[in-house]
Design a protein around this motif. Structure first.
Motif, PDB file in Angstrom:
ATOM      1  N   THR A   1      12.888  29.273  30.147  1.00 40.92           N
ATOM      2  CA  THR A   1      13.282  29.097  31.714  1.00 40.92           C
ATOM      3  C   THR A   1      12.176  28.315  32.361  1.00 40.92           C
ATOM      4  O   THR A   1      10.916  28.773  32.050  1.00 40.92           O
ATOM      5  N   GLU A   2      12.503  27.538  33.123  1.00 40.03           N
ATOM      6  CA  GLU A   2      11.589  26.769  33.857  1.00 40.03           C
ATOM      7  C   GLU A   2      10.809  27.217  34.913  1.00 40.03           C
ATOM      8  O   GLU A   2      11.003  28.262  35.313  1.00 40.03           O
ATOM      9  N   GLY A   3       9.249  27.249  34.730  1.00 37.90           N
ATOM     10  CA  GLY A   3       8.337  28.216  35.359  1.00 37.90           C
ATOM     11  C   GLY A   3       7.678  29.146  34.457  1.00 37.90           C
ATOM     12  O   GLY A   3       6.633  29.707  34.794  1.00 37.90           O
ATOM     13  N   TYR A   4       8.347  29.691  33.445  1.00 36.18           N
ATOM     14  CA  TYR A   4       7.936  30.238  32.371  1.00 36.18           C
ATOM     15  C   TYR A   4       7.641  30.122  30.906  1.00 36.18           C
ATOM     16  O   TYR A   4       6.918  30.534  30.316  1.00 36.18           O
ATOM     17  N   ILE A   5       8.340  28.739  30.749  1.00 38.95           N
ATOM     18  CA  ILE A   5       8.333  27.943  29.542  1.00 38.95           C
ATOM     19  C   ILE A   5       7.143  27.493  29.028  1.00 38.95           C
ATOM     20  O   ILE A   5       6.476  26.643  30.206  1.00 38.95           O
ATOM     21  N   SER A   6       6.277  27.802  27.959  1.00 31.97           N
ATOM     22  CA  SER A   6       5.056  26.875  27.557  1.00 31.97           C
ATOM     23  C   SER A   6       5.375  25.302  27.513  1.00 31.97           C
ATOM     24  O   SER A   6       6.292  24.857  27.121  1.00 31.97           O
ATOM     25  N   PRO A   7       4.317  24.556  27.979  1.00 28.17           N
ATOM     26  CA  PRO A   7       4.668  23.254  27.942  1.00 28.17           C
ATOM     27  C   PRO A   7       4.777  22.691  26.495  1.00 28.17           C
ATOM     28  O   PRO A   7       5.615  21.748  26.171  1.00 28.17           O
ATOM     29  N   GLU A   8       4.260  23.310  25.343  1.00 22.24           N
ATOM     30  CA  GLU A   8       4.506  22.659  23.873  1.00 22.24           C
ATOM     31  C   GLU A   8       6.025  23.232  23.723  1.00 22.24           C
ATOM     32  O   GLU A   8       6.442  22.529  22.709  1.00 22.24           O
ATOM     33  N   GLN A   9       6.583  24.396  24.155  1.00 19.45           N
ATOM     34  CA  GLN A   9       7.785  24.761  23.737  1.00 19.45           C
ATOM     35  C   GLN A   9       9.020  23.852  24.175  1.00 19.45           C
ATOM     36  O   GLN A   9      10.129  23.729  23.590  1.00 19.45           O
TER      37      GLN A   9
ATOM     38  N   ARG B   1       9.937  22.827  17.943  1.00 18.32           N
ATOM     39  CA  ARG B   1      11.296  23.503  17.578  1.00 18.32           C
ATOM     40  C   ARG B   1      10.708  24.940  16.965  1.00 18.32           C
ATOM     41  O   ARG B   1      11.640  25.747  16.376  1.00 18.32           O
ATOM     42  N   GLU B   2       9.320  25.182  16.607  1.00 21.68           N
ATOM     43  CA  GLU B   2       9.227  26.222  15.678  1.00 21.68           C
ATOM     44  C   GLU B   2       8.650  27.451  16.931  1.00 21.68           C
ATOM     45  O   GLU B   2       8.459  27.059  17.945  1.00 21.68           O
ATOM     46  N   ALA B   3       9.311  28.738  16.391  1.00 24.92           N
ATOM     47  CA  ALA B   3       9.016  29.989  17.312  1.00 24.92           C
ATOM     48  C   ALA B   3       7.484  30.290  17.221  1.00 24.92           C
ATOM     49  O   ALA B   3       7.162  30.474  15.934  1.00 24.92           O
ATOM     50  N   ASP B   4       6.995  30.440  18.182  1.00 29.30           N
ATOM     51  CA  ASP B   4       5.295  30.725  18.172  1.00 29.30           C
ATOM     52  C   ASP B   4       5.123  31.540  19.316  1.00 29.30           C
ATOM     53  O   ASP B   4       5.484  31.708  20.433  1.00 29.30           O
ATOM     54  N   ILE B   5       4.430  32.974  18.766  1.00 26.42           N
ATOM     55  CA  ILE B   5       4.117  34.002  19.577  1.00 26.42           C
ATOM     56  C   ILE B   5       3.309  33.557  20.957  1.00 26.42           C
ATOM     57  O   ILE B   5       3.460  34.200  21.907  1.00 26.42           O
ATOM     58  N   ARG B   6       2.544  32.388  20.739  1.00 28.00           N
ATOM     59  CA  ARG B   6       1.935  32.032  21.883  1.00 28.00           C
ATOM     60  C   ARG B   6       2.887  31.653  23.093  1.00 28.00           C
ATOM     61  O   ARG B   6       2.129  31.336  24.134  1.00 28.00           O
ATOM     62  N   ASN B   7       3.974  31.081  22.663  1.00 30.00           N
ATOM     63  CA  ASN B   7       4.768  30.873  24.043  1.00 30.00           C
ATOM     64  C   ASN B   7       5.146  32.020  24.807  1.00 30.00           C
ATOM     65  O   ASN B   7       5.106  31.901  25.894  1.00 30.00           O
ATOM     66  N   ASP B   8       5.177  33.271  24.127  1.00 34.92           N
ATOM     67  CA  ASP B   8       5.485  34.400  24.950  1.00 34.92           C
ATOM     68  C   ASP B   8       4.104  34.776  25.712  1.00 34.92           C
ATOM     69  O   ASP B   8       4.241  35.528  26.854  1.00 34.92           O
ATOM     70  N   ILE B   9       2.934  34.424  25.201  1.00 31.20           N
ATOM     71  CA  ILE B   9       1.620  34.706  25.867  1.00 31.20           C
ATOM     72  C   ILE B   9       1.348  33.705  27.143  1.00 31.20           C
ATOM     73  O   ILE B   9       0.993  34.198  28.181  1.00 31.20           O
ATOM     74  N   TYR B  10       1.993  32.738  27.289  1.00 30.12           N
ATOM     75  CA  TYR B  10       2.019  31.790  28.286  1.00 30.12           C
ATOM     76  C   TYR B  10       2.916  32.315  29.256  1.00 30.12           C
ATOM     77  O   TYR B  10       2.800  32.412  30.600  1.00 30.12           O
ATOM     78  N   SER B  11       4.041  32.691  28.879  1.00 27.03           N
ATOM     79  CA  SER B  11       5.190  33.513  29.672  1.00 27.03           C
ATOM     80  C   SER B  11       4.645  34.625  30.302  1.00 27.03           C
ATOM     81  O   SER B  11       4.920  34.998  31.572  1.00 27.03           O
TER      82      SER B  11
ATOM     83  N   LYS C   1      -2.435  30.833  30.152  1.00 24.69           N
ATOM     84  CA  LYS C   1      -1.866  29.532  30.474  1.00 24.69           C
ATOM     85  C   LYS C   1      -2.296  28.439  30.075  1.00 24.69           C
ATOM     86  O   LYS C   1      -2.031  27.321  30.266  1.00 24.69           O
ATOM     87  N   ALA C   2      -3.409  28.571  29.172  1.00 25.50           N
ATOM     88  CA  ALA C   2      -4.298  27.396  28.817  1.00 25.50           C
ATOM     89  C   ALA C   2      -3.566  26.488  27.505  1.00 25.50           C
ATOM     90  O   ALA C   2      -2.317  27.130  27.140  1.00 25.50           O
ATOM     91  N   GLU C   3      -4.057  25.510  27.015  1.00 25.08           N
ATOM     92  CA  GLU C   3      -3.643  24.902  26.065  1.00 25.08           C
ATOM     93  C   GLU C   3      -3.289  25.558  24.810  1.00 25.08           C
ATOM     94  O   GLU C   3      -4.085  26.946  24.676  1.00 25.08           O
ATOM     95  N   ALA C   4      -2.298  25.654  24.047  1.00 28.89           N
ATOM     96  CA  ALA C   4      -2.143  26.733  22.843  1.00 28.89           C
ATOM     97  C   ALA C   4      -3.154  26.983  21.995  1.00 28.89           C
ATOM     98  O   ALA C   4      -3.511  28.242  21.877  1.00 28.89           O
ATOM     99  N   ASP C   5      -3.924  26.053  21.568  1.00 26.06           N
ATOM    100  CA  ASP C   5      -5.358  26.280  20.803  1.00 26.06           C
ATOM    101  C   ASP C   5      -6.243  27.121  21.663  1.00 26.06           C
ATOM    102  O   ASP C   5      -7.046  27.782  20.799  1.00 26.06           O
ATOM    103  N   LYS C   6      -6.364  27.062  23.038  1.00 23.40           N
ATOM    104  CA  LYS C   6      -7.288  27.762  23.795  1.00 23.40           C
ATOM    105  C   LYS C   6      -6.722  28.914  24.330  1.00 23.40           C
ATOM    106  O   LYS C   6      -7.669  29.662  25.016  1.00 23.40           O
TER     107      LYS C   6
END
Length: 435
Positions: free
Chosen positions: A180-188, A192-202, A224-229
């Motif tokens: 959902t816009e406003g909660y989806i991570s930039p890389e998502q 196409r891969e499911a990454d738990i860090r997407n949930d951490i961004y949200s 909300k930092a870049e995925a590796d940070k």
């Protein structure tokens, strides 16, 4: 005892009781998108039925997506996750996921009313509990947002809902970006891969909506930092939140200690003592820890019930080194207490370079040691009056603050460094417009 004196428990009969095995009283709930949501009754309970709207009901792609959601949701058995019980075809609705009905409101609605910080942190902790459980099932929710978090009416507990976009590694279908816009991570938006860090961004976006306060801004920023940070798992987020709460509690404790001792000194001094009448107080900045001590340390009023002769006799019977005044003795007691505090820190032998986690543990142990000295040492001085013991407590509280304050700042610095915060980046622009 007669039969009329015996009370019997029982239900009030109702004509509307319905415990049939079929779904009845079906109420469709208006929704956007392709999903159909209905509330229905069976076995005397309310249930939620999640199916497909008429245009998509016969489409194999949407049916596969609904089945995928059920397969993921049926694995989730957690008190903070809405439970699914079956996948059935319902007359008039088609294939549906049968789920528990949650009596409550969404987090989005809950946040429109006033709640204490403690209540909001409790809800945040339950959301993290649910996410940690989901991630332990090798699953990413991929649509965490306030409208997908229910808060129960009774007990105010979290129920995470809507696993329609969830994904696991073992599924090979529907790997396209989702959220959902406003909660989806930039890389998502592109991967196409499911990454738990997407949930951490949200989660960071949700915590930001919850307005937990300035102390937790660093946690939100790192979520909300870049995925590796970013935090790599929920346990890291939980630990960061705990550190912030712990640091604030210690700061509040220090302030409370100082305020309490100051009130005690004022209260006892006001009720029992009056200013010296004979000369300027000898208890000054050279022997006291605060300038206020000059007026706080006071001698008994002449009109006390104790006569002058009795006071002199009592003073003569008090063991004191020859030539030592009362002021000097009080100053010596204070210095001994301060020495004990300083030695407790020195004996701890804290290394100069420590990780943030180890420094936090050391900080906790040291503050506990200092608090014990502050609390017990003045009470050990039995030859001091209550007011004099309060003066010692106030002086030790000030020394406590002097010791703990730099440690508290360093702990915050280590936490900010771990969260990827660079204080230099926070500098404001000067009048020339340059950093």
């Amino acid at each position: 005892m007669s039969d009329n004196d015996i009370s019997v428990s029982g239900f009030i009969p109702s004509d509307g009781d319905n415990t049939t095995s079929h779904f009845t009283d079906i109420e469709t709930i208006p929704t956007k998108g392709f999903n159909l949501i209905a509330k229905a009754k069976r076995y005397g309970r309310w249930w939620i039925l999640k199916g497909l709207k008429e245009p998509q009901r016969t489409d194999s792609a949407y049916l596969t997506l609904l089945r995928k959601e059920f397969d993921i949701l049926i694995m989730m058995q957690h008190p903070c996750i809405a439970m699914a019980t079956g996948f059935e075809t319902i007359d008039g609705l088609g294939p549906c996921i049968v789920m528990e009905w949650v009596d409550g409101c969404t987090l989005k609605e809950w946040l429109t009313t006033q709640h204490t910080e403690k209540e909001r942190l409790r809800i945040a902790a339950q959301v993290m509990d649910a996410l940690e459980y989901i991630h332990g099932k090798q699953t990413a929710h991929r649509d965490l947002k306030p409208s997908n978090i229910m808060i129960t009416r009774n007990g105010q507990h979290v129920k995470l809902i809507d696993f329609g976009l969830s994904d696991t590694d073992d599924y090979a279908v529907y790997k396209q970006p989702a959220g959902t816009e406003g909660y989806i991570s930039p890389e998502q938006t592109s991967k196409r891969e499911a990454d738990i860090r997407n949930d951490i961004y949200s989660l960071g976006c949700v915590l930001e909506d919850m307005k937990l306060g300035f102390a937790f801004k660093g946690v939100v920023r790192k979520c909300k930092a870049e995925a590796d940070k970013r935090y790599q798992n929920i346990e890291e987020v939980r630990r960061a939140v705990s550190i912030r709460r712990h640091a604030r509690r210690n700061a509040a404790l220090t302030a409370t200690l100082i305020a309490m001792t100051a009130c005690l000194v004022w209260l006892y001094g006001k009720q029992t003592y009056a200013p010296r009448q004979d000369s300027t107080p000898t208890y000054n900045e050279n022997t006291a820890t605060t300038k206020q001590a000059d007026t706080i340390y006071l001698s008994p009023k002449p009109q006390q019930t104790e006569t002058t002769q009795q006071a002199e006799t009592k003073a003569a019977n008090t063991e004191q080194p020859s030539g030592t005044s009362r002021d000097e003795k009080l100053a010596a007691v204070i210095e001994e207490g301060k020495r004990r505090m300083s030695e407790a820190v020195a004996d701890y032998k804290m290394p100069k370079e420590m990780s943030r986690e180890n420094y936090d543990k050391a900080y906790t142990e040291i503050t506990n040691l200092l608090y014990h000295i502050w609390e017990s040492y003045p009470e050990e001085q039995k030859d001091l009056s209550v007011a004099e013991q309060a003066i010692v407590k106030q002086a030790l509280a000030t020394h406590y603050t002097d010791i703990v304050k730099p440690m508290y700042k360093k702990l915050n610095g280590l936490t900010d460094a771990e969260n990827g915060t660079d204080s230099d980046k926070q500098q404001t622009k000067d009048s020339s417009g340059k950093q």
